[in-house]
Design an enzyme around this catalytic site. Structure first.
Site, mmCIF file in Angstrom:
data_model
loop_
_atom_site.group_PDB
_atom_site.id
_atom_site.type_symbol
_atom_site.label_atom_id
_atom_site.label_comp_id
_atom_site.label_asym_id
_atom_site.label_seq_id
_atom_site.Cartn_x
_atom_site.Cartn_y
_atom_site.Cartn_z
ATOM 1 N N GLU A 52 0.847 -1.196 0.000
ATOM 2 C CA GLU A 52 0.000 0.000 0.000
ATOM 3 C C GLU A 52 0.880 1.243 0.000
ATOM 4 O OE1 GLU A 52 -2.790 0.020 3.257
ATOM 5 O OE2 GLU A 52 -3.739 1.872 2.581
ATOM 6 N N ASN A 211 -12.349 -1.189 -0.796
ATOM 7 C CA ASN A 211 -11.639 -1.760 0.352
ATOM 8 C C ASN A 211 -12.339 -1.317 1.635
ATOM 9 O OD1 ASN A 211 -9.043 -2.740 1.854
ATOM 10 N ND2 ASN A 211 -9.350 -0.650 2.587
ATOM 11 N N GLU A 212 -12.618 -2.254 2.494
ATOM 12 C CA GLU A 212 -13.270 -1.946 3.778
ATOM 13 C C GLU A 212 -14.372 -0.905 3.551
ATOM 14 O OE1 GLU A 212 -10.330 -1.257 6.888
ATOM 15 O OE2 GLU A 212 -9.617 -3.316 6.709
ATOM 16 N N TYR A 288 -7.068 -8.587 11.654
ATOM 17 C CA TYR A 288 -5.803 -8.292 12.337
ATOM 18 C C TYR A 288 -5.950 -8.708 13.782
ATOM 19 C CZ TYR A 288 -4.464 -5.321 8.373
ATOM 20 O OH TYR A 288 -4.126 -4.858 7.130
ATOM 21 N N GLU A 341 -6.344 -9.120 3.854
ATOM 22 C CA GLU A 341 -5.488 -8.452 4.840
ATOM 23 C C GLU A 341 -5.508 -9.295 6.105
ATOM 24 O OE1 GLU A 341 -6.003 -4.223 5.524
ATOM 25 O OE2 GLU A 341 -6.454 -3.881 3.397
ATOM 26 N N GLN A 390 1.653 -6.326 5.848
ATOM 27 C CA GLN A 390 1.964 -5.989 4.472
ATOM 28 C C GLN A 390 3.388 -6.456 4.163
ATOM 29 O OE1 GLN A 390 1.048 -1.990 3.222
ATOM 30 N NE2 GLN A 390 -0.887 -1.916 4.368
HETATM 31 O O1 AHR Z 1 -3.002 -2.401 6.453
HETATM 32 C C1 AHR Z 1 -3.267 -1.139 7.016
HETATM 33 C C2 AHR Z 1 -4.729 -0.757 6.903
HETATM 34 O O2 AHR Z 1 -5.494 -1.620 7.677
HETATM 35 C C3 AHR Z 1 -5.325 -0.868 5.527
HETATM 36 O O3 AHR Z 1 -5.103 0.259 4.751
HETATM 37 C C4 AHR Z 1 -6.786 -1.011 5.815
HETATM 38 O O4 AHR Z 1 -7.464 -1.708 4.804
HETATM 39 C C5 AHR Z 1 -6.802 -1.751 7.152
HETATM 40 O O5 AHR Z 1 -7.707 -1.212 8.018
#
Ligand code: AHR
Length: 538
Positions: A52, A211-212, A288, A341, A390
């Site tokens: 990103e 995205n999201e 995450y 992600e 990432q």
């Molecule tokens: O990976 C960092 C951020 O986390 C990304 O931009 C977003 O999609 C997620 O919330």
């Protein structure tokens, strides 16, 4: 993977007898591989990556510029390319993340010196605001579509582009597809592409539709996003290429047992027409994990070690949870999940003011990544793609880069070990070992992993999460016998061990032949380790 209880209630009577005969040795473990129970093919894309325009990921990590003293290939950091080729990196997602829904792809095409400088989406975070002015704060658009495609070509990876749904239109999206995929010499955008370095089309197949979209991608409700998804994917020119659209899926509601985003989006899509499922190649999901308040990546107690691994293990329930909700709208399971992600999110390591969401990963992150890849392997039939977040200088990163210094983290070594699973047939497995106690009455599994078959080659990966004790286990190959075996182990004496610029090889895997054969043999899994057994079958 099944646990002992689930296993005993299954119809696998013969295997159950094995377990019963083992009950006297409660402190020993069992790893059973059921060779006649294929789960599905492990798509190489399950071991994919994500980049990103954020902090030091693209500028500084991937792109150093053609005139840099840092060794590069056409501006791309050479050490990164070499490592990605070593991995057989299957796919790379770009340009975001949240950045994608602020990005105008037109800013990143045409002569580099004429491209506009824009304020980066991530400029509005407190940390980055403290950064000196530079490409991480004011994006010069030096790295655009052509540079990303070049990067993918060098790495040998497929591109996965995320379209801007929040602030561009379906028309802009159609034209990005045209820029990428229209035949050589056919359109003005094909000519722009040729001037940017590629007369031939890129033939991009993976396209993320936002995205999201429940958050930074537009704050939509699922029913509103279903409308956007239909508009963005309606009559997109395909230039003879089967376009694989990936819908923005759940993230914020992952712990919502009603799986409201997944249900809301799919319900509203099929309400218009069930045929619309043919347009949805995959449903994205983000997950995450972190300890309370996001802890330090290198300082943690044994309890925090288990807490983090247990957070990551939640993926094992998330995938089936969303998969079964999807069945209500897509009984034939045409649509697969795309976990685009995932990773461990710790507090920043202060490498420099522009290093946003960056930390030095440790052995804990290696085990966390290994157990996550094992989960993906075990759910191979449900997943089309997964992208670690990432690739470099960020969350769950495989590499750290600073000026001309570059280091492969513990996580890289896990990906390198696990590449042997790619393209294989995932096999059903049984893992059984005494649970580990930690915290106030909490427990965590004693062994887990995955297995894949590649002709006569069997690959088994196993995580022993115990912070200080080895775990012995009987390995039982149901329906096959080992002829020769090679073992690779990633571990360290200290659970905080890590690779950094000054200690690039503190944690590296060790490979050696293993003196085991036959249908059953014993193996001792070292404490805090990831083990790969590569078994040649008789
Ligand atoms: O990976 C960092 C951020 O986390 C990304 O931009 C977003 O999609 C997620 O919330």
């Amino acid at each position: 993977m099944m646990r002992r209880r689930e296993f005993l209630t299954s119809s696998l009577a013969a295997a159950a007898a094995t377990l019963a005969s083992r009950s006297a040795r409660a402190s020993s473990g069992l790893v059973e591989i059921l060779l006649d129970e294929p789960v599905g093919t492990i798509a190489p894309e399950l071991h994919g990556h994500f980049t990103e325009h954020i902090g030091e990921v693209i500028y500084g990590g991937v792109w150093v510029g053609e005139n840099s003293k840092i060794p590069n290939v056409g501006g791309i950091r050479k050490a990164l390319v070499d490592r990605l080729r070593q991995l057989g990196a299957p796919v790379i997602r770009w340009p975001g993340g949240c950045f994608a829904d602020s990005y105008n792809w037109r800013d990143g095409v045409g002569p580099r010196t004429e491209r506009p400088v824009r304020t980066n989406f991530w400029d509005n975070t407190t940390q980055l605001c403290k950064a000196p002015d530079g490409p991480q704060k004011y994006d010069p658009n030096t790295f655009g579509t052509a540079e990303f495609m070049f990067f993918c070509r060098l790495a040998g990876a497929k591109p996965y582009l995320a379209a801007n749904v929040r602030s561009l239109t379906p028309h802009d999206f159609d034209e990005w597809v045209e820029y990428c995929n229209s035949p050589a010499g056919s359109t003005t955008l094909a000519q722009t592409r040729a001037a940017d370095g590629s007369r031939e089309p890129y033939n991009v197949t993976y396209w993320g539709i936002g995205n999201e979209s429940w958050g930074c991608g537009g704050d939509f409700r699922p029913e509103e996003y279903a409308v956007e998804f239909r508009r963005f994917t309606s009559w997109v020119p395909d230039y003879g290429q089967k376009l694989r659209f990936i819908g923005s899926g759940p993230g914020a509601d992952l712990r919502d047992p009603q799986v409201s985003w997944t249900r809301g989006f799919l319900g509203n899509l099929v309400a218009k027409s069930p045929d619309l499922l043919d347009r949805l190649y995959g449903l994205s999901m983000h997950y995450y994990c972190w300890t309370t308040g996001k802890g330090d990546s290198l300082e943690y107690t044994p309890d925090e070690w288990y807490q983090m691994l247990s957070q990551a293990d939640f993926m094992d329930s998330l995938v089936p949870l969303h998969w079964s909700a999807m069945r209500d709208f897509d009984p034939g399971h045409k649509v697969k999940l795309v976990v685009d992600e995932w990773g461990a999110w710790h507090r920043n390591t202060p490498l420099g003011p522009a290093y946003l969401f960056n930390y030095v990963p440790s052995l804990r992150d290696a085990l966390l990544s290994a157990l996550t890849l094992d989960i993906f392997n075990r759910h191979a039939e449900k997943l089309a793609m997964c992208n670690d977040a990432q690739l470099v200088n960020n969350i769950n990163t495989l590499f750290l880069a600073m000026e001309d210094r570059f280091v492969a983290t513990t996580i890289f070594h896990v990906f390198d070990m696990y590449k042997s699973h790619q393209g294989g047939t995932s096999l059903r497995t049984v893992f059984d070992a005494p649970r580990i106690s930690y915290g106030a009455g909490k427990t965590f599994w004693g062994l887990a992993g995955s297995a894949s078959l590649h002709g006569k080659a069997l690959v088994v990966t196993v995580v022993n999460p115990h912070a200080s004790e080895p775990q012995e286990a009987e390995i039982s190959l149901r329906g096959a016998a080992a002829q020769s075996t090679q073992v690779t182990v990633l571990t360290a004496n200290d659970i905080h061990a890590h690779n950094d610029f000054d200690h690039p090889d503190a944690v590296t895997p060790k490979t050696e032949p293993a003196n085991v054969s036959g249908s059953r043999f014993n193996w001792t899994f070292k404490p805090a380790s990831v083990t790969k057994l590569e078994i040649e079958l008789a």
